[in-house]
Motif scaffolding. Structure first.
Motif, PDB file in Angstrom:
ATOM      1  N   ASP A   1       9.882  19.805 -41.114  1.00  0.00           N
ATOM      2  CA  ASP A   1      10.662  20.527 -41.052  1.00  0.00           C
ATOM      3  C   ASP A   1      10.504  21.847 -41.931  1.00  0.00           C
ATOM      4  OD1 ASP A   1      12.101  18.673 -39.564  1.00  0.00           O
ATOM      5  OD2 ASP A   1      13.911  18.426 -40.810  1.00  0.00           O
TER       6      ASP A   1
ATOM      7  N   SER B   1      19.752  27.478 -42.385  1.00  0.00           N
ATOM      8  CA  SER B   1      19.308  26.224 -43.033  1.00  0.00           C
ATOM      9  C   SER B   1      20.157  24.959 -42.700  1.00  0.00           C
ATOM     10  CB  SER B   1      19.332  26.527 -44.693  1.00  0.00           C
ATOM     11  OG  SER B   1      20.491  26.842 -44.897  1.00  0.00           O
ATOM     12  N   ASP B   2      21.280  25.187 -42.200  1.00  0.00           N
ATOM     13  CA  ASP B   2      22.188  24.428 -41.747  1.00  0.00           C
ATOM     14  C   ASP B   2      22.100  23.760 -40.323  1.00  0.00           C
ATOM     15  OD1 ASP B   2      23.376  26.732 -40.812  1.00  0.00           O
ATOM     16  OD2 ASP B   2      25.444  25.897 -40.979  1.00  0.00           O
ATOM     17  N   MET B   3      21.268  24.536 -39.591  1.00  0.00           N
ATOM     18  CA  MET B   3      20.734  24.152 -38.055  1.00  0.00           C
ATOM     19  C   MET B   3      19.876  23.121 -38.240  1.00  0.00           C
ATOM     20  SD  MET B   3      20.009  26.419 -34.681  1.00  0.00           S
ATOM     21  CE  MET B   3      21.502  26.592 -34.119  1.00  0.00           C
ATOM     22  N   GLN B   4      19.860  22.116 -37.591  1.00  0.00           N
ATOM     23  CA  GLN B   4      18.767  20.854 -37.859  1.00  0.00           C
ATOM     24  C   GLN B   4      17.921  21.319 -36.835  1.00  0.00           C
ATOM     25  OE1 GLN B   4      19.133  17.872 -39.586  1.00  0.00           O
ATOM     26  NE2 GLN B   4      21.001  19.214 -40.427  1.00  0.00           N
ATOM     27  N   VAL B   5      16.664  20.850 -37.165  1.00  0.00           N
ATOM     28  CA  VAL B   5      15.541  21.113 -36.450  1.00  0.00           C
ATOM     29  C   VAL B   5      15.785  20.517 -34.918  1.00  0.00           C
ATOM     30  CG1 VAL B   5      13.084  20.462 -36.362  1.00  0.00           C
ATOM     31  CG2 VAL B   5      13.893  21.520 -38.410  1.00  0.00           C
ATOM     32  N   ALA B   6      15.956  19.034 -34.947  1.00  0.00           N
ATOM     33  CA  ALA B   6      16.086  18.349 -33.728  1.00  0.00           C
ATOM     34  C   ALA B   6      16.950  19.085 -32.877  1.00  0.00           C
ATOM     35  CB  ALA B   6      16.623  16.987 -33.970  1.00  0.00           C
ATOM     36  N   ALA B   7      18.250  19.876 -33.271  1.00  0.00           N
ATOM     37  CA  ALA B   7      19.158  20.495 -32.476  1.00  0.00           C
ATOM     38  C   ALA B   7      18.375  21.655 -31.897  1.00  0.00           C
ATOM     39  CB  ALA B   7      20.465  20.882 -33.288  1.00  0.00           C
TER      40      ALA B   7
ATOM     41  N   ASP C   1      16.305  20.188 -29.006  1.00  0.00           N
ATOM     42  CA  ASP C   1      17.286  19.663 -28.008  1.00  0.00           C
ATOM     43  C   ASP C   1      17.660  20.568 -27.236  1.00  0.00           C
ATOM     44  OD1 ASP C   1      17.014  17.213 -28.800  1.00  0.00           O
ATOM     45  OD2 ASP C   1      18.810  16.817 -29.783  1.00  0.00           O
TER      46      ASP C   1
ATOM     47  N   ARG D   1      10.070  25.997 -40.630  1.00  0.00           N
ATOM     48  CA  ARG D   1      11.024  26.932 -41.135  1.00  0.00           C
ATOM     49  C   ARG D   1      10.194  27.983 -41.819  1.00  0.00           C
ATOM     50  NH1 ARG D   1      16.378  25.490 -40.624  1.00  0.00           N
ATOM     51  NH2 ARG D   1      16.797  23.365 -40.023  1.00  0.00           N
TER      52      ARG D   1
END
Length: 161
Positions: A26, A79-85, A88, A30
């Motif tokens: 992650d 930073s609050d957005m998840q990598v997986a999201a 996806d 980023r």
């Protein structure tokens, strides 16, 4: 068919994007590596929103899309957005795009064209749009190749499909 051949080429570039980023942490996804400051995750968001969604949902299918989303919002993944999201969302847009493309003839005209964004420039057919997206995705896959090599030395080479 021609559409199947175009989608096959586009899907190969999409796999390249996802493959070159596989197994990065992650933190690395980023982290800006180049002086321009973009991140791998920001590039995936760009491909999701500015490429897949814009060209296929917006231009080809004529769906309303938000043109007010700025580059700052797209390229700077919070930073609050998840990598997986982020990944996806990209995969979901690919599915939507493939469904849109598969259901049309290569010579069909787009249902919408934002003349205000592209004065003096126009793509006239689905074929031209898919070729444009193949080119843009391949170009960005090359950017990701360079960044990945700088991060950990990994390279991507596809000899056969």
């Amino acid at each position: 068919t021609e559409i199947e051949a175009l989608l096959s080429s586009l899907n190969a570039q999409r796999r390249h994007v996802l493959g070159i980023l596989a197994e990065l942490s992650d933190e690395d996804l980023r982290r800006p590596v180049l002086p321009s400051g973009w991140t791998c995750l920001g590039l995936v968001r760009h491909l999701t929103l500015d490429v897949e969604r814009f060209w296929f949902r917006g231009i080809v299918a004529g769906e309303p899309i938000d043109l007010e989303v700025t580059d700052d919002v797209i390229w700077n993944v919070s930073s609050d957005m998840q990598v997986a999201a982020v990944f996806d969302d990209y995969r979901q847009e690919i599915e939507h795009a493939n469904a849109i493309v598969a259901g049309r003839a290569p010579d069909v005209a787009p249902l919408w064209w934002p003349e205000e964004l592209f004065p003096g420039f126009r793509l006239h057919t689905l074929r031209e749009i898919v070729l444009h997206v193949i080119t843009e995705t391949a170009c960005h896959a090359g950017h990701l190749d360079a960044v990945r090599e700088l991060i950990d030395g990994r390279t991507w080479l596809v000899l056969t499909e």
